[in-house]
Design a protein around this motif. Sequence first.
Motif, short mmCIF file in Angstrom:
data_model
loop_
_atom_site.label_atom_id
_atom_site.label_comp_id
_atom_site.label_asym_id
_atom_site.label_seq_id
_atom_site.Cartn_x
_atom_site.Cartn_y
_atom_site.Cartn_z
N SER A 122 0.84 -1.19 0.00
CA SER A 122 0.00 0.00 0.00
C SER A 122 0.88 1.24 0.00
O SER A 122 2.01 1.21 0.52
N PRO A 123 0.43 2.35 -0.59
CA PRO A 123 1.24 3.58 -0.57
C PRO A 123 1.65 3.99 0.83
O PRO A 123 2.77 4.47 1.02
N LEU A 136 -2.80 8.60 -1.92
CA LEU A 136 -1.98 9.10 -3.02
C LEU A 136 -2.36 10.55 -3.34
O LEU A 136 -1.49 11.40 -3.54
N GLN A 137 -3.66 10.82 -3.38
CA GLN A 137 -4.12 12.13 -3.82
C GLN A 137 -3.95 13.21 -2.75
O GLN A 137 -3.49 14.32 -3.04
N TYR A 138 -4.30 12.89 -1.52
CA TYR A 138 -4.38 13.95 -0.50
C TYR A 138 -3.16 14.02 0.41
O TYR A 138 -2.92 15.06 1.03
N ASP A 139 -2.40 12.95 0.51
CA ASP A 139 -1.25 12.94 1.42
C ASP A 139 0.09 12.99 0.71
O ASP A 139 1.10 13.34 1.34
N MET A 140 0.13 12.63 -0.56
CA MET A 140 1.43 12.49 -1.22
C MET A 140 1.64 13.46 -2.38
O MET A 140 2.78 13.64 -2.82
N PHE A 174 6.30 9.16 -9.17
CA PHE A 174 5.41 9.86 -8.22
C PHE A 174 5.97 9.74 -6.81
O PHE A 174 5.99 10.73 -6.06
N TYR A 175 6.44 8.55 -6.44
CA TYR A 175 7.06 8.37 -5.12
C TYR A 175 8.33 9.22 -5.00
O TYR A 175 8.61 9.79 -3.94
N ILE A 191 11.41 9.56 -14.43
CA ILE A 191 11.37 8.93 -15.75
C ILE A 191 9.92 8.66 -16.12
O ILE A 191 9.25 7.83 -15.49
N ASN A 192 9.41 9.37 -17.12
CA ASN A 192 8.00 9.22 -17.51
C ASN A 192 7.11 9.08 -16.26
O ASN A 192 6.39 8.09 -16.09
N PRO A 193 7.14 10.07 -15.37
CA PRO A 193 6.47 9.91 -14.07
C PRO A 193 4.95 10.01 -14.16
O PRO A 193 4.40 10.75 -14.99
N ALA A 194 4.28 9.28 -13.29
CA ALA A 194 2.84 9.45 -13.10
C ALA A 194 2.63 10.71 -12.27
O ALA A 194 3.28 10.90 -11.24
N ILE A 195 1.73 11.57 -12.70
CA ILE A 195 1.45 12.81 -11.98
C ILE A 195 0.24 12.64 -11.07
O ILE A 195 0.23 13.10 -9.93
N SER A 196 -0.79 11.97 -11.56
CA SER A 196 -2.01 11.75 -10.78
C SER A 196 -2.36 10.26 -10.81
O SER A 196 -3.31 9.85 -11.49
N PRO A 197 -1.60 9.41 -10.11
CA PRO A 197 -1.82 7.96 -10.22
C PRO A 197 -3.20 7.52 -9.76
O PRO A 197 -3.70 6.50 -10.23
N TRP A 198 -3.84 8.27 -8.86
CA TRP A 198 -5.18 7.89 -8.43
C TRP A 198 -6.17 7.95 -9.59
O TRP A 198 -7.06 7.12 -9.69
N GLN A 199 -5.97 8.90 -10.50
CA GLN A 199 -6.82 8.99 -11.69
C GLN A 199 -6.57 7.81 -12.62
O GLN A 199 -7.52 7.24 -13.19
#
Length: 213
Positions: free
Chosen positions: A54-55, A137-141, A84-85, A100-108
């Motif tokens: 888990s995140p 992911l969205q609100y804490d990270m 993202f991490y 490297i090709n990072p996820a910006i909004s992984p929750w989406q």
Amino acid sequence: MLSALLKKHLGHMHVIYLHGFQSNHRSVKGQLLAAYCQQHVPEINVYLPDLNQSPHAVVQRLDQYIQDHTDKHLVCVGSSLGGFYANYLASQYHLPAVLINPAISPWQLFNSRFGHHQLPFAITTDWTLTQDDLNYLQYDMAHKPQDLKKILLLLQQGDEILDYRHAARYYHAEDSQCMMILEQQGDHVMRNFADKIPMLLMFLVHRCLSRNL
């Protein structure tokens, strides 16, 4: 040259390599990075944690690693979800980072892939994705680093998983000092990553030097 810089100014440096979604600590890019450092720059240690948790558990593990190595020069490299991490660590601890090709909004991305009606969803034997994970992911990270001069963004327009324009816009606001390398074509995996290792290590070493000297 890297070895000389490290020996003269920094000593040893620790790279935290953060793999992407549905990968693990044996990821190809992580192994390439570790092998390069072992052969050419033994002063650089590469830490390859398995992030299939888990995140919240991942953050606890990474926070503990950083607390255990406060006497070291720490930097991070992250790909996709690992990007993202890495962004999170850069924002919380002011670490230099390569994304490297990072996820910006992984929750989406997870919502579009699995949907609320499929949650909880078993990702691996050790991780079942829940709505709480998405909220965390969205609100804490999701915090952008304050010092974007410490960020190197590697993007390829041919990324078939993530729209490279999201990361380009996120990190390249009008006054951004983030360094970005954008290549035509390519893919999400970034198959020419091995060619970039000397350059990204030089970037990270110099960002540590600018903080240390």
